[in-house]
Scaffold this motif. Structure first.
Motif, PDB file in Angstrom:
ATOM      1  N   UNK A 106       0.805  -1.160  -0.103  1.00 43.25           N
ATOM      2  CA  UNK A 106       0.099  -0.027  -0.027  1.00 43.25           C
ATOM      3  C   UNK A 106       0.806   1.379   0.169  1.00 43.25           C
ATOM      4  N   UNK A 107       2.121   1.032   0.842  1.00 45.20           N
ATOM      5  CA  UNK A 107       2.883   2.430   0.889  1.00 45.20           C
ATOM      6  C   UNK A 107       3.444   2.528  -0.423  1.00 45.20           C
ATOM      7  N   UNK A 108       4.218   1.398  -1.106  1.00 48.05           N
ATOM      8  CA  UNK A 108       4.507   1.700  -2.423  1.00 48.05           C
ATOM      9  C   UNK A 108       3.395   1.980  -3.618  1.00 48.05           C
ATOM     10  N   UNK A 109       2.484   1.573  -3.347  1.00 48.23           N
ATOM     11  CA  UNK A 109       1.433   2.339  -4.524  1.00 48.23           C
ATOM     12  C   UNK A 109       1.027   3.662  -4.121  1.00 48.23           C
ATOM     13  N   UNK A 110       0.891   3.795  -2.805  1.00 50.71           N
ATOM     14  CA  UNK A 110       0.580   5.547  -2.370  1.00 50.71           C
ATOM     15  C   UNK A 110       1.771   6.495  -2.681  1.00 50.71           C
ATOM     16  N   UNK A 111       3.123   6.075  -2.737  1.00 51.51           N
ATOM     17  CA  UNK A 111       4.206   6.923  -3.058  1.00 51.51           C
ATOM     18  C   UNK A 111       4.102   7.024  -4.647  1.00 51.51           C
ATOM     19  N   UNK A 112       3.695   6.026  -5.340  1.00 50.23           N
ATOM     20  CA  UNK A 112       3.746   6.342  -6.739  1.00 50.23           C
ATOM     21  C   UNK A 112       2.335   7.221  -7.148  1.00 50.23           C
ATOM     22  N   UNK A 113       1.251   7.050  -6.410  1.00 50.62           N
ATOM     23  CA  UNK A 113       0.309   8.047  -6.649  1.00 50.62           C
ATOM     24  C   UNK A 113       0.867   9.635  -6.260  1.00 50.62           C
ATOM     25  N   UNK A 114       1.564   9.722  -5.302  1.00 51.55           N
ATOM     26  CA  UNK A 114       1.959  11.045  -4.888  1.00 51.55           C
ATOM     27  C   UNK A 114       2.869  11.594  -5.909  1.00 51.55           C
TER      28      UNK A 114
END
Length: 149
Positions: free
Chosen positions: A80-88
């Motif tokens: 989830x963190x990896x995905x959210x960092x990409x979203x940001x």
């Protein structure tokens, strides 16, 4: 792991992940509607298996994390963190000044992740989300991208 853009043909797999991860999941039709010009959908894959996804809607310089979801069997591993960092990063690359979201007040794991990545609570929608035995608040959060590192 790889993160790739999703297409409308991915809606059935996204709906499966939703149904596994959420008590009140979005329908496949609602997910399929998130492939218009204002949306970006990203999927997180291990090998060729979709483990999670994120949907962002952006209007001018305001981006909203519409949905982020990881299969329960893959949760707790930093995906989830990896995905959210990409979203940001993607929101910044598309000129967003702010990334907004809302989350169930009971979803402490998600709230903790959002806080660790710099999101702050900006308000609440009282009784917004249905639950099995009533309703719960939506916590409104945002991340200022014009000042984010």
């Amino acid at each position: 792991m790889k993160i790739e853009a999703l297409g409308q043909h991915d809606a059935p797999n996204m709906a499966f992940i939703e149904s596994e991860a959420h008590s009140h999941p979005m329908s496949e039709g609602a997910l399929a509607d998130c492939f218009g010009p204002l949306y970006r959908c990203s999927g997180l894959y291990r090998d060729d298996v979709l483990l999670g996804f994120a949907i962002v809607q952006q209007i001018v310089d305001e981006a909203t994390l519409f949905d982020i979801c990881v299969l329960p069997s893959a949760q707790g591993k930093g995906l989830g963190k990896l995905l959210l960092e990409q979203v940001i990063a993607d929101a910044q690359n598309h000129g967003a000044q702010v990334l907004m979201l809302e989350v169930r007040a009971s979803n402490m794991a998600a709230i903790g992740l959002y806080q660790r990545l710099g999101f702050t609570e900006i308000g609440r929608r009282k009784g917004y989300y249905p639950t099995i035995d009533g309703r719960e608040d939506a916590v409104l959060m945002d991340l200022r991208l014009d000042t984010a590192d």
